[in-house]
Design a protein around this motif. Structure first.
Motif, PDB file in Angstrom:
ATOM      1  N   GLN A  18       0.853  -1.186   0.000  1.00 17.97           N
ATOM      2  CA  GLN A  18       0.000   0.000   0.000  1.00 17.97           C
ATOM      3  C   GLN A  18       0.889   1.235   0.000  1.00 17.97           C
ATOM      4  O   GLN A  18       2.024   1.205   0.461  1.00 17.97           O
ATOM      5  CB  GLN A  18      -0.912   0.034   1.239  1.00 17.97           C
ATOM      6  CG  GLN A  18      -1.852  -1.153   1.373  1.00 17.97           C
ATOM      7  CD  GLN A  18      -2.988  -1.124   0.383  1.00 17.97           C
ATOM      8  OE1 GLN A  18      -3.290  -0.084  -0.194  1.00 17.97           O
ATOM      9  NE2 GLN A  18      -3.633  -2.257   0.165  1.00 17.97           N
ATOM     10  N   ASP A  65      -3.353   1.773  -4.209  1.00 15.10           N
ATOM     11  CA  ASP A  65      -3.850   0.672  -3.398  1.00 15.10           C
ATOM     12  C   ASP A  65      -3.567  -0.651  -4.092  1.00 15.10           C
ATOM     13  O   ASP A  65      -3.605  -0.743  -5.322  1.00 15.10           O
ATOM     14  CB  ASP A  65      -5.365   0.774  -3.192  1.00 15.10           C
ATOM     15  CG  ASP A  65      -5.743   1.708  -2.071  1.00 15.10           C
ATOM     16  OD1 ASP A  65      -4.989   1.790  -1.087  1.00 15.10           O
ATOM     17  OD2 ASP A  65      -6.795   2.353  -2.183  1.00 15.10           O
ATOM     18  N   LYS A  91      -5.286   5.731  -5.977  1.00 18.46           N
ATOM     19  CA  LYS A  91      -6.206   5.952  -4.862  1.00 18.46           C
ATOM     20  C   LYS A  91      -7.278   6.993  -5.171  1.00 18.46           C
ATOM     21  O   LYS A  91      -8.304   7.044  -4.494  1.00 18.46           O
ATOM     22  CB  LYS A  91      -5.429   6.383  -3.613  1.00 18.46           C
ATOM     23  CG  LYS A  91      -4.771   5.223  -2.901  1.00 18.46           C
ATOM     24  CD  LYS A  91      -4.222   5.620  -1.552  1.00 18.46           C
ATOM     25  CE  LYS A  91      -3.755   4.394  -0.788  1.00 18.46           C
ATOM     26  NZ  LYS A  91      -3.182   4.705   0.519  1.00 18.46           N
ATOM     27  N   PRO A 128      -3.838  -0.156   8.658  1.00 16.25           N
ATOM     28  CA  PRO A 128      -5.012   0.631   9.052  1.00 16.25           C
ATOM     29  C   PRO A 128      -4.899   1.073  10.508  1.00 16.25           C
ATOM     30  O   PRO A 128      -4.007   0.618  11.243  1.00 16.25           O
ATOM     31  CB  PRO A 128      -6.165  -0.361   8.878  1.00 16.25           C
ATOM     32  CG  PRO A 128      -5.534  -1.688   9.200  1.00 16.25           C
ATOM     33  CD  PRO A 128      -4.125  -1.603   8.655  1.00 16.25           C
ATOM     34  N   ASN A 166     -14.426   3.534   4.132  1.00 17.82           N
ATOM     35  CA  ASN A 166     -13.074   2.996   3.940  1.00 17.82           C
ATOM     36  C   ASN A 166     -12.212   3.037   5.199  1.00 17.82           C
ATOM     37  O   ASN A 166     -11.019   2.733   5.127  1.00 17.82           O
ATOM     38  CB  ASN A 166     -12.374   3.762   2.818  1.00 17.82           C
ATOM     39  CG  ASN A 166     -12.895   3.376   1.446  1.00 17.82           C
ATOM     40  OD1 ASN A 166     -12.556   2.332   0.910  1.00 17.82           O
ATOM     41  ND2 ASN A 166     -13.742   4.233   0.882  1.00 17.82           N
ATOM     42  N   LYS A 181     -10.524  -0.157   5.703  1.00 16.71           N
ATOM     43  CA  LYS A 181      -9.917  -0.761   4.522  1.00 16.71           C
ATOM     44  C   LYS A 181      -8.653  -0.058   4.050  1.00 16.71           C
ATOM     45  O   LYS A 181      -7.871  -0.638   3.295  1.00 16.71           O
ATOM     46  CB  LYS A 181     -10.922  -0.765   3.363  1.00 16.71           C
ATOM     47  CG  LYS A 181     -12.219  -1.489   3.682  1.00 16.71           C
ATOM     48  CD  LYS A 181     -13.237  -1.285   2.570  1.00 16.71           C
ATOM     49  CE  LYS A 181     -14.572  -1.918   2.932  1.00 16.71           C
ATOM     50  NZ  LYS A 181     -15.606  -1.660   1.897  1.00 16.71           N
ATOM     51  N   LYS A 182      -8.477   1.190   4.458  1.00 10.14           N
ATOM     52  CA  LYS A 182      -7.369   1.987   3.933  1.00 10.14           C
ATOM     53  C   LYS A 182      -6.306   2.233   4.999  1.00 10.14           C
ATOM     54  O   LYS A 182      -6.520   2.058   6.195  1.00 10.14           O
ATOM     55  CB  LYS A 182      -7.895   3.325   3.410  1.00 10.14           C
ATOM     56  CG  LYS A 182      -8.938   3.201   2.308  1.00 10.14           C
ATOM     57  CD  LYS A 182      -8.347   2.685   1.007  1.00 10.14           C
ATOM     58  CE  LYS A 182      -9.364   2.777  -0.122  1.00 10.14           C
ATOM     59  NZ  LYS A 182      -8.810   2.319  -1.399  1.00 10.14           N
ATOM     60  N   SER A 183      -5.151   2.691   4.526  1.00  7.69           N
ATOM     61  CA  SER A 183      -4.022   2.943   5.423  1.00  7.69           C
ATOM     62  C   SER A 183      -4.246   4.208   6.260  1.00  7.69           C
ATOM     63  O   SER A 183      -5.111   5.039   5.954  1.00  7.69           O
ATOM     64  CB  SER A 183      -2.739   3.112   4.615  1.00  7.69           C
ATOM     65  OG  SER A 183      -2.778   4.323   3.863  1.00  7.69           O
ATOM     66  N   TRP A 210      -3.797   7.431   4.239  1.00 10.61           N
ATOM     67  CA  TRP A 210      -4.932   7.690   3.339  1.00 10.61           C
ATOM     68  C   TRP A 210      -6.091   8.285   4.129  1.00 10.61           C
ATOM     69  O   TRP A 210      -6.698   9.269   3.711  1.00 10.61           O
ATOM     70  CB  TRP A 210      -5.368   6.397   2.657  1.00 10.61           C
ATOM     71  CG  TRP A 210      -6.427   6.588   1.610  1.00 10.61           C
ATOM     72  CD1 TRP A 210      -6.232   6.791   0.277  1.00 10.61           C
ATOM     73  CD2 TRP A 210      -7.855   6.597   1.811  1.00 10.61           C
ATOM     74  NE1 TRP A 210      -7.446   6.925  -0.368  1.00 10.61           N
ATOM     75  CE2 TRP A 210      -8.456   6.814   0.543  1.00 10.61           C
ATOM     76  CE3 TRP A 210      -8.678   6.449   2.928  1.00 10.61           C
ATOM     77  CZ2 TRP A 210      -9.839   6.875   0.365  1.00 10.61           C
ATOM     78  CZ3 TRP A 210     -10.058   6.522   2.759  1.00 10.61           C
ATOM     79  CH2 TRP A 210     -10.626   6.729   1.494  1.00 10.61           C
TER      80      TRP A 210
END
Length: 242
Positions: A29, A34, A48, A141, A186, A189-191, A194
């Motif tokens: 990531q 992504d 992204k 995450p 999200n 689901k995202k870092s 992000w």
């Protein structure tokens, strides 16, 4: 022989040399891209930016005279937004992927007439306040308690922001609501980076609407609760945002 995949991929049906070559890219990531479900491919990365159709795919491999992989990526270089599909030697994967990332990063940094410099300035200001030092911020995450804290904050904005909607700011408020829903969808689901970039952008757009919205949603107490909660996992952080 060129290999195509159908259905669920089994790692022991793929040569170990292939798996070792792509190992460092699995679940990779970044701030601009992504890693997503590759389906029938070996690897699949996407920009992204939800408005972008840029991607980088490692589709398959062949082991004839030497080990080659088939890549397809868009954009192929700075001079076009079109794609390029080609067989390359396995050792060239890093070079091609790095060049693709540089193009994405270039889009993020270049100044254009499509960008609002005021919102960007506010967004940058808010983002720097988080002081991200986690080495895994690009890939991992937030913890579940942090996610719930952020979701409470975003939900609170969603519940009240309609009260500030007028004919003059209707489009801007609707965009803020869309951005909030996208972020809430999200959070798991995202870092970390992000999420915080999206949050900073939402705060920037709220700020751009004037002091009334800032006082309602971005008081120093509320911002500090979010920042401290994100950093230190305050057990009661959510209560500070009510």
């Amino acid at each position: 022989m060129e290999i195509k995949y159908e259905g669920e991929k089994m790692k022991k049906k793929i040569p170990l040399q292939v798996l070792e070559t792509i190992e460092s890219y699995v679940n990779l990531q970044g701030t601009t891209f992504d890693s997503v479900d590759p389906n029938e491919f070996l690897l699949k990365f996407v920009d992204k930016d939800n408005n972008s159709d840029f991607y980088f795919n490692v589709e398959t491999y062949k082991m004839e005279n030497d080990f080659q992989i088939l890549i397809d990526f868009k954009p192929s270089n700075k001079q076009t937004v079109g794609n390029r599909k080609a067989w390359i030697r396995a050792e060239q994967l890093e070079f091609n992927f790095t060049n693709w990332l540089k193009i994405l990063e270039g889009y993020d940094s270049v100044k254009t007439v499509f960008d609002d410099p005021i919102i960007k300035a506010y967004s940058d200001e808010y983002y720097t306040e988080f002081e991200i030092i986690d080495k895994d911020a690009d890939t991992k995450p937030f913890a579940t308690k942090q996610i719930l804290l952020l979701d409470d904050h975003l939900e609170g904005i969603q519940m009240k922001i309609d009260n500030f909607q007028t004919k003059e700011n209707n489009a801007e408020i609707e965009k803020i609501k869309e951005n909030i829903q996208e972020l809430r969808n999200n959070l798991t689901k995202k870092s970390k980076k992000w999420v915080l970039k999206k949050l900073s952008n939402i705060w920037a757009k709220i700020t751009n609407q004037g002091p009334n919205l800032m006082k309602e949603f971005l008081s120093e107490a509320k911002k500090q609760a979010i920042k401290e909660g994100v950093k230190f996992l305050f057990e009661n952080g959510g209560n500070l945002l009510i």
